[in-house]
Design a protein around this motif. Sequence first.
Motif, mmCIF file in Angstrom:
data_model
loop_
_atom_site.group_PDB
_atom_site.id
_atom_site.type_symbol
_atom_site.label_atom_id
_atom_site.label_comp_id
_atom_site.label_asym_id
_atom_site.label_seq_id
_atom_site.Cartn_x
_atom_site.Cartn_y
_atom_site.Cartn_z
ATOM 1 N N LEU A 146 30.968 40.998 52.087
ATOM 2 C CA LEU A 146 31.176 41.050 50.696
ATOM 3 C C LEU A 146 32.006 41.956 50.396
ATOM 4 C CD1 LEU A 146 27.290 40.854 49.480
ATOM 5 C CD2 LEU A 146 29.139 39.540 48.810
ATOM 6 N N ALA A 147 32.253 43.059 50.813
ATOM 7 C CA ALA A 147 33.141 44.031 50.684
ATOM 8 C C ALA A 147 34.472 43.502 50.584
ATOM 9 C CB ALA A 147 32.784 45.405 51.614
ATOM 10 N N ALA A 148 34.507 42.691 51.833
ATOM 11 C CA ALA A 148 35.951 42.139 52.014
ATOM 12 C C ALA A 148 36.296 41.315 50.838
ATOM 13 C CB ALA A 148 36.016 41.609 53.305
ATOM 14 N N LYS A 149 35.420 40.519 50.417
ATOM 15 C CA LYS A 149 35.578 39.538 49.550
ATOM 16 C C LYS A 149 35.846 40.144 47.866
ATOM 17 C CE LYS A 149 34.242 34.817 48.743
ATOM 18 N NZ LYS A 149 34.946 34.109 49.837
ATOM 19 N N LYS A 150 36.996 39.835 47.371
ATOM 20 C CA LYS A 150 37.238 40.240 46.166
ATOM 21 C C LYS A 150 36.834 39.499 45.107
ATOM 22 C CE LYS A 150 40.890 43.417 48.039
ATOM 23 N NZ LYS A 150 42.242 43.185 48.630
ATOM 24 N N PHE A 151 36.292 39.946 44.022
ATOM 25 C CA PHE A 151 35.862 39.229 42.779
ATOM 26 C C PHE A 151 36.771 39.347 41.568
ATOM 27 C CE2 PHE A 151 32.167 39.724 45.511
ATOM 28 C CZ PHE A 151 31.321 38.456 45.389
ATOM 29 N N VAL A 152 36.916 38.098 41.189
ATOM 30 C CA VAL A 152 38.171 38.027 39.815
ATOM 31 C C VAL A 152 37.483 37.349 38.958
ATOM 32 C CG1 VAL A 152 40.220 37.256 39.450
ATOM 33 C CG2 VAL A 152 40.151 38.354 41.511
ATOM 34 N N SER A 153 37.305 37.591 37.651
ATOM 35 C CA SER A 153 36.742 36.718 36.705
ATOM 36 C C SER A 153 37.911 36.363 35.823
ATOM 37 C CB SER A 153 35.731 37.544 35.952
ATOM 38 O OG SER A 153 36.391 38.668 35.295
ATOM 39 N N ILE A 154 37.869 34.858 35.257
ATOM 40 C CA ILE A 154 38.792 34.481 34.481
ATOM 41 C C ILE A 154 38.163 34.178 33.184
ATOM 42 C CG2 ILE A 154 40.246 32.675 33.715
ATOM 43 C CD1 ILE A 154 40.766 31.757 36.489
ATOM 44 N N ALA A 155 38.612 34.918 31.873
ATOM 45 C CA ALA A 155 37.932 34.343 30.704
ATOM 46 C C ALA A 155 38.790 33.112 30.343
ATOM 47 C CB ALA A 155 38.247 35.608 29.658
ATOM 48 N N SER A 156 38.028 32.119 29.972
ATOM 49 C CA SER A 156 38.676 30.679 29.643
ATOM 50 C C SER A 156 38.196 30.446 28.264
ATOM 51 C CB SER A 156 38.148 29.766 30.805
ATOM 52 O OG SER A 156 36.583 29.401 30.553
ATOM 53 N N GLY A 157 37.830 29.459 28.155
ATOM 54 C CA GLY A 157 37.519 29.086 26.443
ATOM 55 C C GLY A 157 36.342 28.147 26.306
ATOM 56 N N TRP A 158 36.661 27.096 25.514
ATOM 57 C CA TRP A 158 35.598 26.057 25.049
ATOM 58 C C TRP A 158 35.169 25.391 26.468
ATOM 59 C CZ3 TRP A 158 38.994 24.305 20.572
ATOM 60 C CH2 TRP A 158 39.545 25.264 19.992
ATOM 61 N N VAL A 159 33.793 25.194 26.598
ATOM 62 C CA VAL A 159 33.407 24.036 27.530
ATOM 63 C C VAL A 159 34.240 22.775 27.456
ATOM 64 C CG1 VAL A 159 31.377 23.269 28.776
ATOM 65 C CG2 VAL A 159 31.654 25.614 28.325
ATOM 66 N N VAL A 160 34.150 22.566 25.956
ATOM 67 C CA VAL A 160 34.566 21.101 25.835
ATOM 68 C C VAL A 160 36.069 21.227 25.435
ATOM 69 C CG1 VAL A 160 32.447 20.177 24.907
ATOM 70 C CG2 VAL A 160 33.764 21.595 23.401
ATOM 71 N N GLY A 161 36.881 22.253 25.831
ATOM 72 C CA GLY A 161 38.244 22.432 25.495
ATOM 73 C C GLY A 161 39.101 22.094 26.731
ATOM 74 N N VAL A 162 40.297 22.587 27.128
ATOM 75 C CA VAL A 162 41.049 22.378 28.135
ATOM 76 C C VAL A 162 41.074 23.743 29.304
ATOM 77 C CG1 VAL A 162 43.090 21.744 29.026
ATOM 78 C CG2 VAL A 162 42.408 20.750 26.880
ATOM 79 N N TYR A 163 41.084 24.845 28.372
ATOM 80 C CA TYR A 163 41.001 26.064 29.374
ATOM 81 C C TYR A 163 39.870 26.154 30.428
ATOM 82 C CZ TYR A 163 43.527 28.395 25.462
ATOM 83 O OH TYR A 163 44.511 28.843 24.452
ATOM 84 N N TYR A 164 38.714 25.575 29.996
ATOM 85 C CA TYR A 164 37.517 26.042 30.784
ATOM 86 C C TYR A 164 37.837 24.987 32.206
ATOM 87 C CZ TYR A 164 32.734 26.287 32.205
ATOM 88 O OH TYR A 164 31.427 26.701 32.941
ATOM 89 N N PRO A 165 38.039 23.681 32.019
ATOM 90 C CA PRO A 165 38.434 22.745 33.103
ATOM 91 C C PRO A 165 39.495 23.288 33.939
ATOM 92 C CG PRO A 165 38.668 21.455 31.233
ATOM 93 C CD PRO A 165 38.117 22.758 30.628
ATOM 94 N N LEU A 166 40.545 23.851 33.728
ATOM 95 C CA LEU A 166 41.585 24.336 34.044
ATOM 96 C C LEU A 166 41.351 25.487 35.070
ATOM 97 C CD1 LEU A 166 45.094 23.764 32.547
ATOM 98 C CD2 LEU A 166 43.887 22.692 34.100
ATOM 99 N N ALA A 167 40.441 26.534 34.163
ATOM 100 C CA ALA A 167 40.085 27.692 35.008
ATOM 101 C C ALA A 167 39.186 27.302 36.050
ATOM 102 C CB ALA A 167 39.333 28.616 33.911
#
Length: 323
Positions: free
Chosen positions: A27-48
């Motif tokens: 777990l310590a080796a794994k780095k967590f990265v969050s992406i703020a995307s957009g609308w579930v019914v938009g395009v940001y979300y599927p691309l993220a």
Amino acid sequence: MKKKMRIVFVVLVLAGFLCAVSSTTALAAKKFVSIASGWVVGVYYPLAGAISNIAHKNLPDIKITVESSGASVANAKLIASGDADMAILQNDISFYALNGTKPMFDKPVANIRGITALYQEHCQIQARKDAKIASVKDLKGKRVCVGPLGSGTEQNAMQILEAYGMTFNDMGKVERLTAAESSDYLKDGRIDAAFYSVGVGAAVLVDTAMTLDSVIVPIDAQAADALIKKYPFFTKAVVPKDAYKGMEADVPTVAVMAILVARAEMEEAMAYQITKAIFDNIKDIERAHAKGKEVTLASALNGMSVPLHPGAEKFFKEKGIKK
Ligand code: GLU
């Protein structure tokens, strides 16, 4: 017998301890990265989602999680506060964020850095056919969703109305709904029109047009020229007539660019790895949404409105697309 059991017990405890130690180091080796995307019914979300999958398959040390959000303005604020490590947002809004343009931002988002430009987002006003809205001017007195809270759409709606000499006060009613809600409201006749600055072919528009007689309201050349003059991130664009059910002709409008950004605080090596993984696996981006086909190395710097992250810059230099 008792002694044997004690030995077994000790062995079990030891094994459990070793398991715990090895999984915490993993777990310590794994780095967590969050992406703020957009609308579930938009395009940001599927691309993220596609970017997260690419990391899952190709970057064993990095786990990318995707959050939905109101989108651009909210996302820039999440970058500022450190609540998101990466974000997708409009290039106009990222520029306003960097510069702390009021009233959207009360201070500059100084740590916003570009990873890559993604694709064009068209300003699309979808209206009920029975509301008889042939021009932006006809929105006067109508019930209109101007975009979700924290969206870039809402800012664009304000700017578009301004180009026609109008403000939100000219609307009969102004709603700020999530994209999914605004689709439902349109279908139920609770609103007459909704603004979306989103990739053509976004689920929200496709789905609404499937069951509702609807139109896309044009933004004429004169208004587009006025918009571009005042807000130079806009470009003229066309919603093609095959985009949504019921369209009879191409519809002129304006567009901005969607871009992927990261916090300046992200390590250079990590930003490099993520950028490289995206372009090494571009087929996965293309599969996530039709708009993914516009994401190319050649256009990675088009419309980039904030300084590049050094990790992304290193990758683009290696590829010869940045000097
Ligand atoms: N461009 C939109 C906004 O910031 C979000 C679009 C999307 O989620 O795909 O308002």
